[in-house]
Write an enzyme that holds these catalytic residues in place. Structure first.
Site, PDB file in Angstrom:
ATOM      1  N   ALA A  61       3.079   5.185  12.051  1.00 31.84           N
ATOM      2  CA  ALA A  61       2.225   5.840  13.033  1.00 31.84           C
ATOM      3  C   ALA A  61       2.428   5.154  14.383  1.00 31.84           C
ATOM      4  O   ALA A  61       2.886   4.013  14.457  1.00 31.84           O
ATOM      5  CB  ALA A  61       0.767   5.773  12.603  1.00 31.84           C
ATOM      6  N   GLY A 106       3.199   5.308   8.063  1.00 32.48           N
ATOM      7  CA  GLY A 106       3.145   6.761   8.025  1.00 32.48           C
ATOM      8  C   GLY A 106       4.450   7.401   7.606  1.00 32.48           C
ATOM      9  O   GLY A 106       4.457   8.488   7.038  1.00 32.48           O
ATOM     10  N   GLU A 109       4.450   7.277   3.931  1.00 31.18           N
ATOM     11  CA  GLU A 109       3.460   8.243   3.453  1.00 31.18           C
ATOM     12  C   GLU A 109       3.977   9.675   3.554  1.00 31.18           C
ATOM     13  O   GLU A 109       3.694  10.511   2.684  1.00 31.18           O
ATOM     14  CB  GLU A 109       2.160   8.066   4.239  1.00 31.18           C
ATOM     15  CG  GLU A 109       1.440   6.779   3.867  1.00 31.18           C
ATOM     16  CD  GLU A 109       0.321   6.418   4.829  1.00 31.18           C
ATOM     17  OE1 GLU A 109      -0.809   6.206   4.364  1.00 31.18           O
ATOM     18  OE2 GLU A 109       0.577   6.356   6.051  1.00 31.18           O
ATOM     19  N   GLU A 129       0.595  -1.891   6.870  1.00 33.88           N
ATOM     20  CA  GLU A 129      -0.589  -1.740   7.721  1.00 33.88           C
ATOM     21  C   GLU A 129      -1.468  -2.986   7.762  1.00 33.88           C
ATOM     22  O   GLU A 129      -2.094  -3.274   8.785  1.00 33.88           O
ATOM     23  CB  GLU A 129      -1.422  -0.536   7.248  1.00 33.88           C
ATOM     24  CG  GLU A 129      -0.813   0.822   7.578  1.00 33.88           C
ATOM     25  CD  GLU A 129       0.166   1.316   6.530  1.00 33.88           C
ATOM     26  OE1 GLU A 129       0.558   2.489   6.589  1.00 33.88           O
ATOM     27  OE2 GLU A 129       0.535   0.515   5.631  1.00 33.88           O
TER      28      GLU A 129
END
Length: 259
Positions: A61, A106, A109, A129
């Site tokens: 992200a 991300g 993911e 993270e």
């Protein structure tokens, strides 16, 4: 929609969606996630999801955006990311993630939400993270344990450890490894072409059933399978497939991916 951070190319009914933010190693911004929602939601055929050539598939992200977010904005950002990964998982068409480079946070993911993952030998996966004081928020805490088991998922998420391509394949994150990007994308197209020869409605029902049965006890899973099996009998593809088999000819299935 005017795609500023994605590239799309459709050839022979297969659409390749490329996250294209080279200045940010293809990181997922609000804009990128919104564009992904639009393009995946409008899919009418199989998808390949990849990142622009470079060191990263999707580096994660967008940390620059997240660093300025309030808790409320962070929740909304997570909601947007989860909407994208949930859509990739539930969309009727098959989706292959083609990972070439880093797939962190991300990016990992996104890959987990696709039907399966092809990767180049240089690829690296991870959920780092916790090193930023955050947790996976786009589905990593849920899907990683489904993919590799709870204990392995805890180890990877708690430590933020990176996993090279060979280990990712060994633990079940990756289906196939390839020496380079071109070989990987070619193989993905061949796979989706082979899938595309089958009944689209049947493939869509299989995808929905596998998703519905995941994490359920056997009895509940079988009930979901039985409901989908019954639904298959209502489709034109069932009539065409059985008739073609009995007539010893190739079936001429519809090209619609809706059931």
């Amino acid at each position: 929609m005017d795609y500023r951070t994605l590239g799309t190319e459709t050839r022979d009914g297969i659409t390749t969606v490329t996250v294209t933010r080279p200045e940010a190693r293809n990181a997922l911004s609000r804009r990128t996630l919104t564009e992904l929602l639009h393009v995946v939601g409008g899919a009418t055929g199989p998808l390949i999801l990849t990142g622009a050539p470079g060191p990263a598939f999707v580096a994660g992200a967008d940390i620059r955006e997240m660093a300025r977010m309030t808790p409320e904005e962070g929740e909304e950002f997570g909601r947007l990311g989860q909407a994208v990964t949930s859509l990739l998982e539930s969309v009727r068409v098959p989706v292959i993630a083609c990972v070439d480079g880093y797939a962190f946070g991300g990016g990992c993911e996104l890959a987990l939400a696709c039907d399966f993952v092809y990767a180049t030998e240089k690829s690296v996966f991870g959920q780092p993270e916790v090193t930023l004081g955050l947790i996976p928020g786009f589905g990593g805490c849920v899907r990683l344990q489904q993919q590799v088991g709870p204990a392995r998922a805890r180890e990877l998420i708690y430590s933020g450890r990176r996993v090279d391509a060979a280990e990712a394949q060994r633990i079940g994150l990756v289906n196939e490894l390839f020496p380079d990007r071109d070989a990987m994308l070619t193989a993905a197209r061949h796979t989706l072409t082979a899938i595309g020869r089958n009944s689209p409605s049947a493939v869509s029902l299989c995808k929905a059933t596998i998703n519905a049965a995941r994490g359920q006890d056997v009895r509940t899973g079988l009930l979901a399978e039985l409901a989908a099996f019954r639904q298959a009998f209502t489709t034109p593809d069932r009539h065409e497939g059985t008739a073609a088999f009995l007539a010893k000819r190739e079936p001429a299935f519809s090209r619609h991916w809706e059931v």
